[in-house]
Design an enzyme around this catalytic site. Structure first.
Site, PDB file in Angstrom:
ATOM      1  N   THR A 158      -3.980 -19.155  30.455  1.00 54.85           N
ATOM      2  CA  THR A 158      -2.054 -17.996  31.278  1.00 54.85           C
ATOM      3  C   THR A 158      -2.867 -17.298  31.938  1.00 54.85           C
ATOM      4  OG1 THR A 158       0.062 -17.737  31.281  1.00 54.85           O
ATOM      5  CG2 THR A 158      -1.399 -18.017  29.522  1.00 54.85           C
ATOM      6  N   GLN A 159      -1.642 -17.423  33.179  1.00 58.00           N
ATOM      7  CA  GLN A 159      -2.497 -15.636  33.388  1.00 58.00           C
ATOM      8  C   GLN A 159      -1.124 -14.775  32.611  1.00 58.00           C
ATOM      9  OE1 GLN A 159      -1.515 -14.968  37.663  1.00 58.00           O
ATOM     10  NE2 GLN A 159      -2.797 -17.413  38.515  1.00 58.00           N
ATOM     11  N   SER A 164     -18.232  -0.549  31.862  1.00 60.39           N
ATOM     12  CA  SER A 164     -18.276  -0.940  33.043  1.00 60.39           C
ATOM     13  C   SER A 164     -19.733  -2.074  33.390  1.00 60.39           C
ATOM     14  CB  SER A 164     -18.094  -0.478  34.169  1.00 60.39           C
ATOM     15  OG  SER A 164     -16.788   0.227  34.015  1.00 60.39           O
ATOM     16  N   ASP A 185     -21.138   3.939  30.374  1.00 60.09           N
ATOM     17  CA  ASP A 185     -19.285   3.316  30.574  1.00 60.09           C
ATOM     18  C   ASP A 185     -19.582   1.654  29.983  1.00 60.09           C
ATOM     19  OD1 ASP A 185     -17.424   4.287  33.233  1.00 60.09           O
ATOM     20  OD2 ASP A 185     -17.457   2.715  32.841  1.00 60.09           O
ATOM     21  N   THR A 231     -14.738   6.884  27.527  1.00 60.39           N
ATOM     22  CA  THR A 231     -14.434   8.636  27.424  1.00 60.39           C
ATOM     23  C   THR A 231     -14.815   8.862  26.515  1.00 60.39           C
ATOM     24  OG1 THR A 231     -12.900   7.278  29.958  1.00 60.39           O
ATOM     25  CG2 THR A 231     -12.080   9.007  28.963  1.00 60.39           C
ATOM     26  N   THR A 244     -13.012   1.990  27.635  1.00 60.38           N
ATOM     27  CA  THR A 244     -11.531   0.704  27.337  1.00 60.38           C
ATOM     28  C   THR A 244     -11.964   0.067  28.060  1.00 60.38           C
ATOM     29  OG1 THR A 244     -10.650   1.837  28.324  1.00 60.38           O
ATOM     30  CG2 THR A 244     -10.591   2.916  26.102  1.00 60.38           C
ATOM     31  N   ASP A 245     -12.995  -0.134  29.249  1.00 60.83           N
ATOM     32  CA  ASP A 245     -12.383  -1.491  30.143  1.00 60.83           C
ATOM     33  C   ASP A 245     -12.853  -2.522  29.544  1.00 60.83           C
ATOM     34  OD1 ASP A 245     -11.673   0.725  32.216  1.00 60.83           O
ATOM     35  OD2 ASP A 245     -13.646   1.627  32.568  1.00 60.83           O
TER      36      ASP A 245
END
Ligand code: ASP
Length: 349
Positions: free
Chosen positions: A282-283, A64, A62, A18, A94-95
């Site tokens: 852990t989640q 991603s 990007d 971005t 940032t993703d």
């Protein structure tokens, strides 16, 4: 000439994201744009009085679309330019920034210069952009020296808004807040406010001066399995029989807990017996796996699942890619997953 008077030499590696995007007039969607556009929007950079060069991905992406191939491109670019610069700033979407930061921390062994990753939530051309401040602060961190004239930060770190955090301890926690990254299980490396206040106790201090070694073979044969109530035995078995899979990061509940029924433990045990390395993470965004706390966590340990303790998911999956990429056997990978390699986890003693 004294060390303080030498102008810092910084290399910016612009990968996309971005921070450098502009609006496509036809679709109105944001798309990556080239580096000159980005720098034209931050004339203040000249006030830093640094020698700054740049290398950009062609085309910028990007994040991603970030892949192992791109990580290797970044790592090799740092290696090729290592002796010519005091520090490196990577501009990144940032993703997947936390994944890249984690991956690079493993790929760049013996790093003793700053590799600071930043980006922004709003494009740099926008009036309220956070990109200008993030870029300038990242450059300052990359140029910072300690009282002995050595690099202050000798590791891969993310600079975002008010936080300088260890790359392999970071996670993206917000899709729209300017403070988008956090390190929930490890203190910040610096707090960014009126001043940049470094946390010397938290920073890595490698005094060995060994030459940089780049490991750019990452093995993609790994995957996440995220637990959720309602998961069926057949789904679990299907996932654990994914062709070619060598390692699984199992995202469990709370302090590393999972269902205790045989529908769950049998396929897990079977996978471990087939040589698949399973790491319990852990989640929760904060806290660690403690397999001794509940029966439900203990069952996993008994089945041969390794505890990831307080490692992030991003660091866990990239650490597995790195270890398998080194050609290790399952038992060697299992051994190193329990050891801290470059500050990514608190080692259990
Ligand atoms: N989709 C963008 C990227 O990760 C988002 C961002 O940069 O904030 O490249």
């Amino acid at each position: 000439m004294s060390k303080e008077k030498v102008r810092p030499r910084i290399l910016i590696i612009y990968t996309g994201g971005t921070i450098g995007m502009i609006e496509n007039p036809k679709t109105k969607g944001l798309q990556p744009f080239d580096f000159s556009h980005l720098i034209d929007n931050v004339p203040k950079i000249k006030m830093l009085n640094y020698d700054i060069d740049n290398i950009q991905f062609d085309p910028p992406i990007d994040s991603s679309n970030m892949s192992i191939k791109h990580w290797s491109q970044i790592a090799r670019t740092i290696e090729e330019n290592y002796d010519n610069y005091d520090g490196f700033v990577i501009l990144h979407g940032t993703d997947t920034m936390a994944y890249t930061a984690s991956a690079l921390s493993f790929m760049l062994e013996n790093l003793n210069k700053p590799v600071i990753i930043t980006g922004s939530q709003l494009p740099i051309g926008e009036v309220r952009t956070d990109g200008e401040e993030n870029l300038i602060t990242a450059l300052q961190v990359a140029a910072e020296r300690d009282s002995r004239g050595e690099a202050m930060v000798k590791e891969v770190a993310i600079l975002f808004e008010n936080h300088l955090i260890r790359g392999n301890r970071s996670s993206k926690v917000s899709a729209d807040n300017f403070n988008a990254f956090m390190s929930t299980n490890y203190p910040d490396l610096a707090r960014v406010g009126l001043d940049i206040t470094y946390n010397d106790d938290a920073l890595l201090h490698d005094t060995s001066n060994r030459p940089l070694m780049v490991h750019d073979t990452m093995d993609p044969s790994v995957m996440f399995i995220v637990l959720h109530p309602g998961m069926s035995r057949s789904t679990l078995e299907y996932l654990l029989h994914t062709p070619g899979i060598k390692g699984v990061v199992l995202k469990t509940y709370g302090a590393g807990n999972s269902p205790s029924g045989r529908w769950f433990t049998e396929p897990i045990k079977d996978a471990v017996e087939r040589g698949i390395v399973i790491l319990n993470v852990t989640q929760c965004v904060n806290g660690a796996v403690n397999s001794n706390l509940y029966e439900t966590g203990n069952a996993l340990a008994k089945a041969g699942v390794i505890s990831g303790n307080d490692i992030t998911s991003e660091a866990a999956i990239t650490k597995m890619m790195y270890l398998f990429g080194k050609g290790m056997t399952s038992s060697q990978v299992a051994k190193y997953l329990q050891r801290d390699i470059c500050g990514e986890m608190t080692e259990k003693r």
